[in-house]
Scaffold this active site. Structure first.
Site, PDB file in Angstrom:
ATOM      1  N   LYS A  14       0.821  -1.302   0.176  1.00 43.96           N
ATOM      2  CA  LYS A  14       0.013   0.098  -0.107  1.00 43.96           C
ATOM      3  C   LYS A  14       0.667   1.145   0.018  1.00 43.96           C
ATOM      4  O   LYS A  14       0.687   2.280  -0.713  1.00 43.96           O
ATOM      5  CB  LYS A  14      -0.736   0.066   1.277  1.00 43.96           C
ATOM      6  CG  LYS A  14      -1.803  -1.191   1.302  1.00 43.96           C
ATOM      7  CD  LYS A  14      -2.766  -1.026   2.470  1.00 43.96           C
ATOM      8  CE  LYS A  14      -2.395  -1.050   3.841  1.00 43.96           C
ATOM      9  NZ  LYS A  14      -1.880  -2.328   4.212  1.00 43.96           N
ATOM     10  N   ARG A  89      -9.503   0.551   8.812  1.00 47.04           N
ATOM     11  CA  ARG A  89      -9.397  -0.900   9.068  1.00 47.04           C
ATOM     12  C   ARG A  89     -10.399  -1.729  10.035  1.00 47.04           C
ATOM     13  O   ARG A  89     -10.160  -2.590  10.420  1.00 47.04           O
ATOM     14  CB  ARG A  89      -8.143  -0.636  10.010  1.00 47.04           C
ATOM     15  CG  ARG A  89      -6.785  -1.048   9.141  1.00 47.04           C
ATOM     16  CD  ARG A  89      -5.643  -0.951  10.091  1.00 47.04           C
ATOM     17  NE  ARG A  89      -4.375  -1.601   9.600  1.00 47.04           N
ATOM     18  CZ  ARG A  89      -3.510  -0.986   9.348  1.00 47.04           C
ATOM     19  NH1 ARG A  89      -3.452   0.366   9.054  1.00 47.04           N
ATOM     20  NH2 ARG A  89      -2.228  -1.731   9.125  1.00 47.04           N
ATOM     21  N   ARG A 128      11.267  -6.447   5.029  1.00 47.01           N
ATOM     22  CA  ARG A 128      11.290  -5.186   5.583  1.00 47.01           C
ATOM     23  C   ARG A 128      11.693  -4.676   6.742  1.00 47.01           C
ATOM     24  O   ARG A 128      12.173  -3.723   6.976  1.00 47.01           O
ATOM     25  CB  ARG A 128       9.677  -4.620   5.190  1.00 47.01           C
ATOM     26  CG  ARG A 128       9.442  -3.249   5.489  1.00 47.01           C
ATOM     27  CD  ARG A 128       7.959  -2.596   5.069  1.00 47.01           C
ATOM     28  NE  ARG A 128       7.067  -2.791   6.047  1.00 47.01           N
ATOM     29  CZ  ARG A 128       5.739  -2.804   5.844  1.00 47.01           C
ATOM     30  NH1 ARG A 128       5.429  -2.321   4.846  1.00 47.01           N
ATOM     31  NH2 ARG A 128       4.845  -2.782   6.788  1.00 47.01           N
ATOM     32  N   ARG A 134      11.600  -1.295  11.171  1.00 51.32           N
ATOM     33  CA  ARG A 134      10.345  -1.139  11.902  1.00 51.32           C
ATOM     34  C   ARG A 134      10.092  -2.381  12.707  1.00 51.32           C
ATOM     35  O   ARG A 134      10.044  -3.377  12.462  1.00 51.32           O
ATOM     36  CB  ARG A 134       9.269  -1.356  10.811  1.00 51.32           C
ATOM     37  CG  ARG A 134       8.704   0.016  10.558  1.00 51.32           C
ATOM     38  CD  ARG A 134       7.567  -0.188   9.515  1.00 51.32           C
ATOM     39  NE  ARG A 134       6.313  -0.615   9.952  1.00 51.32           N
ATOM     40  CZ  ARG A 134       5.001  -0.520   9.501  1.00 51.32           C
ATOM     41  NH1 ARG A 134       4.951  -0.144   8.207  1.00 51.32           N
ATOM     42  NH2 ARG A 134       4.196  -1.215  10.108  1.00 51.32           N
ATOM     43  N   ARG A 146      -0.822  -9.324  13.140  1.00 48.58           N
ATOM     44  CA  ARG A 146      -1.457  -8.096  12.257  1.00 48.58           C
ATOM     45  C   ARG A 146      -2.063  -8.718  11.136  1.00 48.58           C
ATOM     46  O   ARG A 146      -3.057  -8.401  10.687  1.00 48.58           O
ATOM     47  CB  ARG A 146      -0.242  -7.195  11.848  1.00 48.58           C
ATOM     48  CG  ARG A 146       0.402  -6.329  12.759  1.00 48.58           C
ATOM     49  CD  ARG A 146       1.717  -6.043  12.745  1.00 48.58           C
ATOM     50  NE  ARG A 146       1.912  -5.115  11.484  1.00 48.58           N
ATOM     51  CZ  ARG A 146       3.030  -5.196  10.835  1.00 48.58           C
ATOM     52  NH1 ARG A 146       4.070  -5.858  11.089  1.00 48.58           N
ATOM     53  NH2 ARG A 146       3.195  -4.396   9.660  1.00 48.58           N
TER      54      ARG A 146
HETATM   55  P1  AMP Z   1       0.716   0.382   8.873  1.00 46.36           P
HETATM   56  O1  AMP Z   1       1.773   1.259   8.673  1.00 46.36           O
HETATM   57  O2  AMP Z   1      -0.561   0.744   8.232  1.00 46.36           O
HETATM   58  O3  AMP Z   1       0.919  -1.008   8.635  1.00 46.36           O
HETATM   59  O4  AMP Z   1       0.098   0.457  10.327  1.00 46.36           O
HETATM   60  C1  AMP Z   1       1.127   0.150  11.386  1.00 46.36           C
HETATM   61  C2  AMP Z   1       0.181   0.093  12.635  1.00 46.36           C
HETATM   62  O5  AMP Z   1      -0.496   1.241  12.883  1.00 46.36           O
HETATM   63  C3  AMP Z   1      -1.046  -1.198  12.719  1.00 46.36           C
HETATM   64  O6  AMP Z   1      -0.324  -2.388  12.930  1.00 46.36           O
HETATM   65  C4  AMP Z   1      -1.791  -0.619  13.758  1.00 46.36           C
HETATM   66  O7  AMP Z   1      -1.313  -0.887  15.134  1.00 46.36           O
HETATM   67  C5  AMP Z   1      -1.742   0.929  13.696  1.00 46.36           C
HETATM   68  N1  AMP Z   1      -2.774   1.427  12.646  1.00 46.36           N
HETATM   69  C6  AMP Z   1      -2.515   1.999  11.409  1.00 46.36           C
HETATM   70  N2  AMP Z   1      -3.613   2.331  11.063  1.00 46.36           N
HETATM   71  C7  AMP Z   1      -4.662   2.263  11.620  1.00 46.36           C
HETATM   72  C8  AMP Z   1      -6.241   2.078  11.795  1.00 46.36           C
HETATM   73  N3  AMP Z   1      -6.560   2.695  10.504  1.00 46.36           N
HETATM   74  N4  AMP Z   1      -6.554   1.640  12.864  1.00 46.36           N
HETATM   75  C9  AMP Z   1      -6.012   1.217  13.758  1.00 46.36           C
HETATM   76  N5  AMP Z   1      -4.714   1.050  13.913  1.00 46.36           N
HETATM   77  C10 AMP Z   1      -4.076   1.059  12.775  1.00 46.36           C
END
Ligand code: AMP
Length: 193
Positions: A14, A89, A128, A134, A146
């Site tokens: 994404k 999400r 990654r 990360r 996740r």
């Molecule tokens: P991402 O970078 O999109 O993979 O997000 C990393 C982490 O941020 C996720 O594993 C969640 O802990 C948190 N996170 C990101 N977006 C959301 C969302 N829309 N709702 C809840 N938690 C989120």
């Protein structure tokens, strides 16, 4: 406005594709994950709260996430459109996004969902983790958590957009450029219809 929900499990590409789409279509990129990571780095109150969830691979509560997304989006009054990356999400977040966009007299144009098999996701995330540092990409248990949460809480949002005839599945395995072209042709098909 062109408002794209870029959807898919963790590791589906994404962020990579959002960066390319933002440039091509002149959109504002809103990534809730990036917002949380910036706040963790800056040691803000939001960052302190978010960290406990990100470290475990859990979702940050809806109220917090919806609030932060709306206040970021509201900063962009003259945007030609948005790419929502990693948001919504949950169904609750999807409903909140509809309401928010309606208040700006606009709506989600389409949800583009990057489809990638689980085995490939695990491989990509571990890789990654080595490159980006990360923390949530370095622990196989957090990665699995996740992916499981994606299936349980996030994937149902596909039905939400299917009911609105806005869901489009895109094969997320292959060359970055090929996947990008597939995304663009979906976007162009609504823009020219
Ligand atoms: P991402 O970078 O999109 O993979 O997000 C990393 C982490 O941020 C996720 O594993 C969640 O802990 C948190 N996170 C990101 N977006 C959301 C969302 N829309 N709702 C809840 N938690 C989120």
């Amino acid at each position: 406005m062109l408002n794209i929900v870029l959807f898919g499990p963790p590791g589906s590409g994404k962020g990579t594709q959002a960066t390319k789409l933002v440039e091509k279509y002149n959109l504002v990129h809103l990534s809730t994950g990036d917002i949380f990571r910036a706040n963790i780095k800056g040691e803000t109150d939001l960052g302190k709260l978010a960290k406990s969830y990100l470290d475990k691979g859990q979702l940050v509560p809806d109220e917090v996430t919806i609030d932060i997304l709306q206040s970021e989006a509201t900063k962009h009054t003259t945007a030609e459109g948005f790419i929502f990356d990693g948001f919504p999400r949950t169904i609750t977040q999807a409903e909140a996004l509809d309401k928010y966009l309606a208040s700006r007299n606009t709506s989600v144009t389409m949800m583009l969902s990057l489809e990638v098999p689980e085995e490939e996701l695990r491989k990509r995330l571990l890789l990654r983790g080595k490159d980006s540092g990360r923390a949530d990409d370095q622990n196989p248990e957090v990665i699995q958590n996740r992916i499981d949460i994606y299936h349980r809480d996030t994937a149902p949002a596909k039905e939400f957009y299917t009911a609105q005839k806005k869901y489009r599945a895109i094969n997320g395995v292959g060359e970055i450029e090929t996947i990008f072209q597939a995304l663009c042709s979906e976007i162009n098909s609504v823009q020219h219809s």
